[in-house]
Design a protein around this motif. Structure first.
Motif, PDB file in Angstrom:
ATOM      1  N   ALA A  21       0.830  -1.213   0.000  1.00 16.10           N
ATOM      2  CA  ALA A  21       0.000   0.000   0.000  1.00 16.10           C
ATOM      3  C   ALA A  21       0.861   1.258   0.000  1.00 16.10           C
ATOM      4  CB  ALA A  21      -0.934  -0.009   1.216  1.00 16.10           C
ATOM      5  N   SER A  22       1.886   1.275   0.823  1.00 17.63           N
ATOM      6  CA  SER A  22       2.752   2.441   0.928  1.00 17.63           C
ATOM      7  C   SER A  22       3.478   2.737  -0.378  1.00 17.63           C
ATOM      8  CB  SER A  22       3.769   2.225   2.051  1.00 17.63           C
ATOM      9  OG  SER A  22       4.667   3.304   2.127  1.00 17.63           O
ATOM     10  N   ASN A  23       4.038   1.704  -0.998  1.00 20.87           N
ATOM     11  CA  ASN A  23       4.746   1.904  -2.262  1.00 20.87           C
ATOM     12  C   ASN A  23       3.835   2.481  -3.331  1.00 20.87           C
ATOM     13  OD1 ASN A  23       7.191   0.974  -1.284  1.00 20.87           O
ATOM     14  ND2 ASN A  23       6.853  -1.122  -1.971  1.00 20.87           N
ATOM     15  N   GLN A  24       2.636   1.934  -3.454  1.00 23.94           N
ATOM     16  CA  GLN A  24       1.715   2.426  -4.476  1.00 23.94           C
ATOM     17  C   GLN A  24       1.234   3.832  -4.162  1.00 23.94           C
ATOM     18  OE1 GLN A  24       1.217   0.625  -7.359  1.00 23.94           O
ATOM     19  NE2 GLN A  24       0.508   2.625  -7.993  1.00 23.94           N
ATOM     20  N   THR A  52      -7.673   9.438  -7.930  1.00 17.75           N
ATOM     21  CA  THR A  52      -6.530   8.640  -7.495  1.00 17.75           C
ATOM     22  C   THR A  52      -6.903   7.784  -6.289  1.00 17.75           C
ATOM     23  OG1 THR A  52      -5.067  10.387  -8.283  1.00 17.75           O
ATOM     24  CG2 THR A  52      -4.097   8.733  -6.842  1.00 17.75           C
ATOM     25  N   LEU A  53      -7.693   8.332  -5.377  1.00 18.44           N
ATOM     26  CA  LEU A  53      -8.141   7.561  -4.216  1.00 18.44           C
ATOM     27  C   LEU A  53      -9.013   6.382  -4.636  1.00 18.44           C
ATOM     28  CD1 LEU A  53      -8.872  10.424  -1.685  1.00 18.44           C
ATOM     29  CD2 LEU A  53      -7.062   8.698  -1.501  1.00 18.44           C
ATOM     30  N   HIS A  54      -9.869   6.577  -5.635  1.00 16.40           N
ATOM     31  CA  HIS A  54     -10.705   5.474  -6.119  1.00 16.40           C
ATOM     32  C   HIS A  54      -9.847   4.386  -6.756  1.00 16.40           C
ATOM     33  CE1 HIS A  54     -14.637   6.968  -5.113  1.00 16.40           C
ATOM     34  NE2 HIS A  54     -14.352   8.139  -5.654  1.00 16.40           N
ATOM     35  N   GLN A  55      -8.803   4.772  -7.485  1.00 22.23           N
ATOM     36  CA  GLN A  55      -7.873   3.797  -8.058  1.00 22.23           C
ATOM     37  C   GLN A  55      -7.133   3.049  -6.947  1.00 22.23           C
ATOM     38  OE1 GLN A  55      -5.437   6.242 -10.572  1.00 22.23           O
ATOM     39  NE2 GLN A  55      -6.683   5.832 -12.373  1.00 22.23           N
ATOM     40  N   PHE A  56      -6.757   3.771  -5.908  1.00 23.78           N
ATOM     41  CA  PHE A  56      -6.045   3.176  -4.777  1.00 23.78           C
ATOM     42  C   PHE A  56      -6.926   2.132  -4.085  1.00 23.78           C
ATOM     43  CE2 PHE A  56      -4.303   3.664  -0.316  1.00 23.78           C
ATOM     44  CZ  PHE A  56      -3.092   3.055  -0.574  1.00 23.78           C
ATOM     45  N   LEU A  57      -8.190   2.433  -3.898  1.00 25.47           N
ATOM     46  CA  LEU A  57      -9.110   1.469  -3.282  1.00 25.47           C
ATOM     47  C   LEU A  57      -9.202   0.189  -4.117  1.00 25.47           C
ATOM     48  CD1 LEU A  57     -11.989   3.833  -2.125  1.00 25.47           C
ATOM     49  CD2 LEU A  57     -10.415   2.562  -0.640  1.00 25.47           C
ATOM     50  N   PHE A  59      -6.958  -0.941  -6.144  1.00 26.84           N
ATOM     51  CA  PHE A  59      -5.652  -1.569  -6.016  1.00 26.84           C
ATOM     52  C   PHE A  59      -5.570  -2.374  -4.720  1.00 26.84           C
ATOM     53  CE2 PHE A  59      -1.141  -1.272  -4.777  1.00 26.84           C
ATOM     54  CZ  PHE A  59      -0.536  -1.787  -5.908  1.00 26.84           C
ATOM     55  N   LEU A  60      -6.056  -1.804  -3.616  1.00 29.82           N
ATOM     56  CA  LEU A  60      -6.029  -2.488  -2.320  1.00 29.82           C
ATOM     57  C   LEU A  60      -6.890  -3.743  -2.320  1.00 29.82           C
ATOM     58  CD1 LEU A  60      -6.218   0.543   0.139  1.00 29.82           C
ATOM     59  CD2 LEU A  60      -4.186  -0.793  -0.486  1.00 29.82           C
ATOM     60  N   GLU A  61      -7.989  -3.717  -3.047  1.00 30.90           N
ATOM     61  CA  GLU A  61      -8.869  -4.887  -3.110  1.00 30.90           C
ATOM     62  C   GLU A  61      -8.151  -6.092  -3.704  1.00 30.90           C
ATOM     63  OE1 GLU A  61     -12.406  -3.748  -5.198  1.00 30.90           O
ATOM     64  OE2 GLU A  61     -13.264  -2.792  -3.419  1.00 30.90           O
ATOM     65  N   ASN A  62      -7.207  -5.853  -4.630  1.00 28.39           N
ATOM     66  CA  ASN A  62      -6.473  -6.950  -5.274  1.00 28.39           C
ATOM     67  C   ASN A  62      -5.390  -7.529  -4.385  1.00 28.39           C
ATOM     68  OD1 ASN A  62      -7.947  -6.916  -7.677  1.00 28.39           O
ATOM     69  ND2 ASN A  62      -6.745  -5.212  -8.432  1.00 28.39           N
ATOM     70  N   GLY A  63      -4.827  -6.750  -3.479  1.00 28.85           N
ATOM     71  CA  GLY A  63      -3.806  -7.228  -2.561  1.00 28.85           C
ATOM     72  C   GLY A  63      -2.450  -7.431  -3.209  1.00 28.85           C
ATOM     73  N   PRO A  64      -1.426  -7.664  -2.380  1.00 30.92           N
ATOM     74  CA  PRO A  64      -0.064  -7.729  -2.878  1.00 30.92           C
ATOM     75  C   PRO A  64       0.355  -9.053  -3.524  1.00 30.92           C
ATOM     76  CG  PRO A  64      -0.069  -7.960  -0.507  1.00 30.92           C
ATOM     77  CD  PRO A  64      -1.485  -7.661  -0.923  1.00 30.92           C
ATOM     78  N   SER A  65      -0.360 -10.140  -3.231  1.00 30.46           N
ATOM     79  CA  SER A  65       0.085 -11.437  -3.738  1.00 30.46           C
ATOM     80  C   SER A  65      -1.066 -12.435  -3.701  1.00 30.46           C
ATOM     81  CB  SER A  65       1.232 -11.956  -2.876  1.00 30.46           C
ATOM     82  OG  SER A  65       0.760 -12.311  -1.600  1.00 30.46           O
ATOM     83  N   PRO A  66      -0.881 -13.574  -4.347  1.00 24.39           N
ATOM     84  CA  PRO A  66      -1.919 -14.615  -4.290  1.00 24.39           C
ATOM     85  C   PRO A  66      -2.170 -15.137  -2.875  1.00 24.39           C
ATOM     86  CG  PRO A  66      -0.409 -15.051  -6.097  1.00 24.39           C
ATOM     87  CD  PRO A  66       0.181 -13.923  -5.290  1.00 24.39           C
ATOM     88  N   THR A  70      -8.305  -9.764   0.379  1.00 28.56           N
ATOM     89  CA  THR A  70      -9.056  -8.665   0.969  1.00 28.56           C
ATOM     90  C   THR A  70     -10.537  -9.034   0.914  1.00 28.56           C
ATOM     91  OG1 THR A  70      -7.399  -7.092   0.176  1.00 28.56           O
ATOM     92  CG2 THR A  70      -9.501  -6.177   0.894  1.00 28.56           C
ATOM     93  N   ASP A  71     -11.093  -9.383   2.077  1.00 26.86           N
ATOM     94  CA  ASP A  71     -12.500  -9.775   2.146  1.00 26.86           C
ATOM     95  C   ASP A  71     -13.422  -8.571   2.245  1.00 26.86           C
ATOM     96  OD1 ASP A  71     -11.778 -12.451   2.096  1.00 26.86           O
ATOM     97  OD2 ASP A  71     -11.758 -12.619   4.280  1.00 26.86           O
ATOM     98  N   GLU A  72     -12.946  -7.531   2.899  1.00 28.48           N
ATOM     99  CA  GLU A  72     -13.784  -6.349   3.112  1.00 28.48           C
ATOM    100  C   GLU A  72     -12.890  -5.117   3.135  1.00 28.48           C
ATOM    101  OE1 GLU A  72     -17.385  -4.970   6.066  1.00 28.48           O
ATOM    102  OE2 GLU A  72     -15.847  -6.303   6.872  1.00 28.48           O
ATOM    103  N   LEU A  73     -13.346  -4.059   2.466  1.00 23.77           N
ATOM    104  CA  LEU A  73     -12.626  -2.793   2.424  1.00 23.77           C
ATOM    105  C   LEU A  73     -13.628  -1.694   2.738  1.00 23.77           C
ATOM    106  CD1 LEU A  73      -9.683  -2.027   1.733  1.00 23.77           C
ATOM    107  CD2 LEU A  73     -10.452  -1.538  -0.571  1.00 23.77           C
ATOM    108  N   VAL A  74     -13.628  -1.268   3.999  1.00 21.61           N
ATOM    109  CA  VAL A  74     -14.554  -0.230   4.460  1.00 21.61           C
ATOM    110  C   VAL A  74     -13.828   1.099   4.387  1.00 21.61           C
ATOM    111  CG1 VAL A  74     -15.887   0.615   6.436  1.00 21.61           C
ATOM    112  CG2 VAL A  74     -15.705  -1.845   6.001  1.00 21.61           C
ATOM    113  N   HIS A  75     -14.487   2.116   3.861  1.00 18.46           N
ATOM    114  CA  HIS A  75     -13.841   3.431   3.784  1.00 18.46           C
ATOM    115  C   HIS A  75     -14.879   4.527   3.938  1.00 18.46           C
ATOM    116  CE1 HIS A  75     -15.273   4.169  -0.357  1.00 18.46           C
ATOM    117  NE2 HIS A  75     -15.114   2.859  -0.479  1.00 18.46           N
TER     118      HIS A  75
END
Length: 91
Positions: A21-24, A52-57, A59-66, A70-75
């Motif tokens: 998350a930080s790198n992106q 950009t925030l919508h793109q970031f969200l 991106f976070l839903e996909n996660g860093p690796s297999p 991410t089951d839930e992303l509340v914002h």
């Protein structure tokens, strides 16, 4: 300019989610922070332009690796912090 409080739940600890998350966020010019929470979630505050925030969200839903999931992303929107310079990883 907007700022979001984000809580990610699922397999988000022990899979490099904070550094992912930080790198992106830094690549996209977002400011804020990310940290693990005792309940197994990851908490973030991210600030930047709306699109950009919508793109970031997304991106976070996909996660860093297999191995992550991410089951839930509340914002929700919170107050903007003036003069913040970067996005950081908190312990």
């Amino acid at each position: 300019m907007k700022r979001l409080k984000i809580i990610a739940a699922g397999k988000v600890q022990g899979v490099a989610f904070r550094f992912f998350a930080s790198n992106q966020a830094n690549q996209w010019g977002l400011t804020g922070w990310v940290q693990n929470k005792p309940d197994g979630t990851v908490e973030l505050e991210a600030q930047g332009e709306k699109d950009t925030l919508h793109q970031f969200l997304a991106f976070l839903e996909n996660g860093p690796s297999p191995s992550s999931r991410t089951d839930e992303l509340v914002h929700y929107e919170i107050d903007v912090k003036e003069n913040e310079q970067r996005f950081s990883v908190r312990s």
